[in-house]
Scaffold this active site. Structure first.
Site, mmCIF file in Angstrom:
data_model
loop_
_atom_site.group_PDB
_atom_site.id
_atom_site.type_symbol
_atom_site.label_atom_id
_atom_site.label_comp_id
_atom_site.label_asym_id
_atom_site.label_seq_id
_atom_site.Cartn_x
_atom_site.Cartn_y
_atom_site.Cartn_z
ATOM 1 N N ARG A 50 0.834 -1.208 0.000
ATOM 2 C CA ARG A 50 0.000 0.000 0.000
ATOM 3 C C ARG A 50 0.867 1.255 0.000
ATOM 4 N NH1 ARG A 50 -4.477 0.632 4.580
ATOM 5 N NH2 ARG A 50 -2.641 1.072 5.872
ATOM 6 N N LYS A 149 -2.637 6.808 1.295
ATOM 7 C CA LYS A 149 -2.458 7.126 2.717
ATOM 8 C C LYS A 149 -1.399 8.223 2.794
ATOM 9 C CE LYS A 149 -2.344 4.686 7.134
ATOM 10 N NZ LYS A 149 -3.483 5.286 7.783
ATOM 11 N N GLU A 182 -16.304 6.124 5.453
ATOM 12 C CA GLU A 182 -15.533 5.401 6.478
ATOM 13 C C GLU A 182 -15.563 6.251 7.739
ATOM 14 O OE1 GLU A 182 -11.358 5.034 5.482
ATOM 15 O OE2 GLU A 182 -11.218 7.091 4.763
HETATM 16 N N1 PXG Z 1 -9.345 4.700 7.241
HETATM 17 C C1 PXG Z 1 -8.478 5.670 7.568
HETATM 18 C C2 PXG Z 1 -8.768 7.057 7.142
HETATM 19 C C3 PXG Z 1 -7.330 5.350 8.295
HETATM 20 O O1 PXG Z 1 -6.455 6.308 8.608
HETATM 21 C C4 PXG Z 1 -8.031 3.026 8.334
HETATM 22 C C5 PXG Z 1 -9.151 3.417 7.600
HETATM 23 C C6 PXG Z 1 -7.811 1.594 8.651
HETATM 24 O O2 PXG Z 1 -6.759 1.062 7.847
HETATM 25 P P1 PXG Z 1 -5.801 -0.108 8.369
HETATM 26 O O3 PXG Z 1 -4.889 -0.365 7.234
HETATM 27 O O4 PXG Z 1 -5.085 0.424 9.584
HETATM 28 O O5 PXG Z 1 -6.663 -1.245 8.691
HETATM 29 C C7 PXG Z 1 -7.094 4.018 8.687
HETATM 30 C C8 PXG Z 1 -5.875 3.664 9.473
HETATM 31 C C9 PXG Z 1 -3.684 6.604 14.393
HETATM 32 C C10 PXG Z 1 -3.859 5.419 13.529
HETATM 33 O O6 PXG Z 1 -2.554 7.053 14.541
HETATM 34 C C11 PXG Z 1 -4.627 5.536 12.379
HETATM 35 C C12 PXG Z 1 -4.787 4.446 11.548
HETATM 36 C C13 PXG Z 1 -4.202 3.263 11.869
HETATM 37 C C14 PXG Z 1 -3.414 3.159 13.012
HETATM 38 C C15 PXG Z 1 -3.245 4.250 13.864
HETATM 39 O O7 PXG Z 1 -4.688 7.100 14.928
HETATM 40 N N2 PXG Z 1 -5.563 4.630 10.439
#
Ligand code: PXG
Length: 288
Positions: A50, A149, A182
């Site tokens: 990713r 991301k 989301e």
């Molecule tokens: N949507 C968004 C906008 C995110 O930032 C997810 C979905 C979930 O994706 P993953 O690949 O983690 O299953 C994310 C992920 C934090 C933090 O610092 C944020 C995320 C993941 C871990 C920590 O708050 N966001």
């Protein structure tokens, strides 16, 4: 704490980037948030893929190849004696001048932090989370694909601030057509009549690594899963709702905007999924 920064493992106090770094000046860069469970970096390859796609989408040259990235990520965990935690991998456009032009940035900067993350309080895993819908809409994918991301998280941060003002820890963000995209840092799923449903990336959702894991778990459990347009109505009448993310893992949602979802308790399918997820995080991925 040791931080990997542009080829060296440096002390936290020496892990500094320039005020001219375009990651800071413009949010020009990409990142990953990854979890480490008992010495296993959960789905590291998926995260690195990713990251590569995010970099490609913003035309940012990766400073390290996949194998090198994997190695520095593992080594950062080892250097810190970490067995469980949270890894932040960041690539910025690097140091440039005060104009936008990314081609004036000599070379990208890369750093890896391996530390801890605070999850939602345990009571919400036991009893479910109460979330809200926030007024700030998700950025149209035609303006900035949610699949990238990037270091531009202001859209999500505005959502997060609004959630807090409404007394919630997480919030649904709608896209500009009013469909559920989301949450601010989590993907959303509902369960309706035994089927699992989540918005598609084209609706403004990040292709979460945890979300991808849910697709595999649904297959393992023989549960139908589909990507579909989702409205708030669909959430109101759902039997179950849960969120997924590297930080949150799998967390049940039992209220939206004060309305009770399903029975008001974490649902059986959510719990089945969570149990499978708990097993997988220890074995799927890369040993440090
Ligand atoms: N949507 C968004 C906008 C995110 O930032 C997810 C979905 C979930 O994706 P993953 O690949 O983690 O299953 C994310 C992920 C934090 C933090 O610092 C944020 C995320 C993941 C871990 C920590 O708050 N966001």
């Amino acid at each position: 704490m040791k931080i990997y920064l542009d080829g060296k493992y440096v002390d936290e106090a020496d892990a500094k980037v320039s005020v001219f770094d375009h990651g800071l000046l413009y949010g020009d860069g990409v990142f990953e948030g990854i979890r480490l469970y008992n010495g296993n970096i959960f789905r590291l390859e998926e995260h690195l893929e990713r990251l590569e796609y995010s970099a490609k989408a913003i035309m940012l040259q990766m400073p390290l190849n996949r194998k090198e990235l994997s190695e520095v990520t593992c080594e950062t965990c080892r250097q810190n004696g970490l067995k469980d935690g949270y890894i932040r991998l960041v690539i910025t456009r690097g140091v440039g001048d005060l104009g936008l032009a990314p081609w004036l940035c000599a070379k990208p900067s890369i750093f890896v932090i391996a530390s801890k993350i605070s999850l939602y309080p345990q009571e919400h895993y036991d009893n479910g989370l109460a979330i809200v819908t926030v007024p700030t809409r998700r950025i149209n994918p035609a303006a900035l694909p949610a699949t990238v991301k990037s270091l531009n998280y202001l859209n999500n941060i505005l959502g997060k601030i609004e959630a807090k003002q409404f007394g919630a820890l997480e919030a649904i963000m709608l896209n500009d057509q009013g469909y559920v995209a989301e949450c601010t840092a989590d993907n959303i799923f509902i369960v309706h009549k035994g089927a699992i449903i989540t918005p598609a990336a084209s609706q403004g959702a990040l292709k979460g690594v945890t979300r991808g894991t849910i697709f595999d778990i649904a297959q393992e459990l023989g549960l139908p899963l589909r990507e579909a347009d989702m409205t708030r109505y669909d959430v109101w009448v759902a039997d179950e709702c849960f969120l997924t993310g590297s930080g949150a893992e799998v967390i049940p949602v039992t209220k939206l905007d004060g309305r009770v979802i399903g029975t008001g308790k974490p649902g059986p399918i959510t719990q089945q999924i969570l149990a499978s997820f708990r097993r997988r995080v220890l074995v799927e991925g890369t040993r440090i």
